[in-house]
Design an enzyme around this catalytic site. Structure first.
Site, mmCIF file in Angstrom:
data_model
loop_
_atom_site.group_PDB
_atom_site.id
_atom_site.type_symbol
_atom_site.label_atom_id
_atom_site.label_comp_id
_atom_site.label_asym_id
_atom_site.label_seq_id
_atom_site.Cartn_x
_atom_site.Cartn_y
_atom_site.Cartn_z
ATOM 1 N N ASP A 148 35.460 5.356 -68.899
ATOM 2 C CA ASP A 148 35.221 6.793 -69.031
ATOM 3 C C ASP A 148 33.721 7.124 -69.085
ATOM 4 O OD1 ASP A 148 36.253 9.395 -69.190
ATOM 5 O OD2 ASP A 148 37.718 8.845 -70.722
ATOM 6 N N GLU A 181 34.486 9.166 -64.194
ATOM 7 C CA GLU A 181 33.428 10.098 -64.617
ATOM 8 C C GLU A 181 33.686 11.498 -64.074
ATOM 9 O OE1 GLU A 181 30.302 11.012 -62.113
ATOM 10 O OE2 GLU A 181 32.311 10.935 -61.301
ATOM 11 N N TRP A 182 34.956 11.773 -63.698
ATOM 12 C CA TRP A 182 35.470 13.117 -63.431
ATOM 13 C C TRP A 182 34.883 13.769 -62.180
ATOM 14 C CZ3 TRP A 182 32.578 13.794 -68.458
ATOM 15 C CH2 TRP A 182 33.121 12.967 -69.454
ATOM 16 N N GLY A 183 34.295 12.964 -61.296
ATOM 17 C CA GLY A 183 33.717 13.505 -60.069
ATOM 18 C C GLY A 183 32.392 14.199 -60.269
ATOM 19 N N ASN A 185 29.335 13.173 -60.538
ATOM 20 C CA ASN A 185 28.198 12.648 -59.783
ATOM 21 C C ASN A 185 28.601 12.134 -58.406
ATOM 22 O OD1 ASN A 185 25.837 12.541 -61.933
ATOM 23 N ND2 ASN A 185 27.695 11.856 -62.980
ATOM 24 N N ASP A 203 40.236 16.320 -65.823
ATOM 25 C CA ASP A 203 41.586 15.852 -66.166
ATOM 26 C C ASP A 203 42.674 16.779 -65.626
ATOM 27 O OD1 ASP A 203 40.306 13.881 -67.539
ATOM 28 O OD2 ASP A 203 40.999 14.477 -69.525
#
Length: 399
Positions: A148, A181-183, A185, A203
């Site tokens: 994460d 990392e949730w997109g 970067n 999420d």
């Protein structure tokens, strides 16, 4: 000099062999189960063993699911040597024993950590301990790591994930590396060779559409964010639109079928997030539909793309091996879609593929009804319910 040359050659060939070995990790999108969507921090050794048993007994393992992944909250601290400590109350026998149990069921074991100083639930993260943690995971028998991005303290994402990637590779154990990392970067631009999959959005939450104030996104919103990322996916490196919500109660069965169908069209990792011990028959039918799963797991490894956009109605296409293709008619609308589609009117061109239905006929198979429904020689007519799909497999007609 001769000894030095021999040594350098040995290093080179061992590196090449290791690279070849790691290329086979996640050759198709990983399939399994993760604890977070249903259980959050309420994880334990007992729960994880019961999920492993349920995965086998429910038929999910036979359908291709293999990873049992513990998400956040299994860890409570570090000892004086810096080794990560599992919660002794919730995991009294330790992670090695739990991994051994999961492996004894013919499954694989996954775990969670974070690139930051703390995990999202403020447990100890891996920053500064990457190689030590990776060695510990390998010693436990870990096969999958979800990593994460909370409390990252301004790190460079690519560098942070490469450090853990290098640490995992150095163990010599093939471990699927899930970048989470949730997109933020654009990991699809740098993740290949570092991770085997990367989250592309915030999420998911258990809804067909919508965005929550904390960033949670519904199924349609996530689909839209993944639509243009098809060129970044392939064997060993997949776009990850997040875990499945099928069976968690926030959507209708029709919407869950759409959710599952579109994840398979997107060549997404299929990580169930429901309680496997208490699935109803419809949930089980959705999650174990092997004809739909075969589209996701196709060895060609191409992500589907949005071929036609009519607004509330869309047609998606995924090219498969052996000149086959999957076509999914997606009805986003709140009313039924009365389809009358002329195959011969327009061919399908995409990247290196082109199909002309006026030159060749394809047999049509409805993957939810599990039956043949004719061929492309005549118009396709169908009634697709609100929020539903018609998912087809097209096979070149034998002469």
């Amino acid at each position: 000099m001769k000894k030095l040359t021999t040594l350098l050659l040995l290093v080179f060939f061992s590196t090449q062999l290791f690279a070849q070995k790691t290329e086979t990790v996640a050759a198709t999108p990983p399939m399994g189960w993760n604890s977070w969507n249903k259980f959050g921090c309420n994880v334990s050794e007992k729960l994880i063993k019961e999920m492993a048993d349920a995965m086998v007994n429910s038929g999910m393992a036979d359908a291709g699911y293999q990873y049992i992944v513990i998400d956040d909250c299994w860890q409570v601290g570090r000892d004086s040597a810096g080794n990560i400590i599992p919660d002794p109350k919730r995991f009294p026998d330790g992670m090695k024993a739990l991994a051994d149990y999961i492996h004894s069921r013919g499954l694989k074991f996954g775990i969670y950590s974070c690139a930051g100083s703390m995990t999202c639930q403020k447990r100890p993260g891996s920053r500064g301990y990457q190689f030590q943690d990776a060695r510990q995971y390998a010693a436990w028998g870990v096969d999958y790591l979800k990593y994460d991005w909370c409390y990252n303290e301004g790190q460079n994402a690519e560098a942070a994930y490469k450090t853990m990637s290098d640490a995992l590779k150095a163990t010599g154990r093939p471990i699927v590396f899930s970048i989470c990392e949730w997109g933020s970067n654009k990991p699809w631009e740098w993740g290949k060779g570092i991770g085997n999959l990367w989250r592309t959005t915030g999420d998911i939450f258990d809804s067909f559409k919508g965005t929550l104030n904390w960033g949670g996104k519904g199924v349609l919103d996530i689909i839209d964010l993944n639509a243009d990322l098809w060129k970044y996916a392939g064997p060993g490196h997949w776009n990850d639109p997040d875990m499945l919500e099928v069976g968690n109660g926030g959507m209708t069965d029709e919407e869950y079928k759409t959710h599952f169908s579109m994840w398979c069209m997107l060549a997404a990792p299929l990580m169930a997030g429901n309680d496997l011990r208490s699935m109803d028959d419809e949930t089980k039918k959705i999650l174990t539909n092997e004809e739909i799963i075969q589209v996701d797991q196709d060895a060609l490894g191409e992500q589907g793309f949005r071929f036609i956009d009519y607004g509330d109605q869309e047609i998606w296409v995924k090219f498969l091996q052996n000149d086959e293709l999957a076509v999914c008619f997606l009805n986003r609308a709140d009313t039924p879609w009365n389809v009358n589609y002329d195959w011969a009117k327009v061919g399908i061109g995409h990247a290196k593929h082109y199909v002309s239905f006026s030159d060749k006929k394809y047999d049509l198979r409805d993957l939810w009804q599990h039956k043949a429904i004719g061929n492309t020689g005549k118009n396709l007519t169908a009634d697709i319910p609100a929020h539903g799909v018609l998912m087809l497999r097209l096979t070149p007609e034998k002469k």
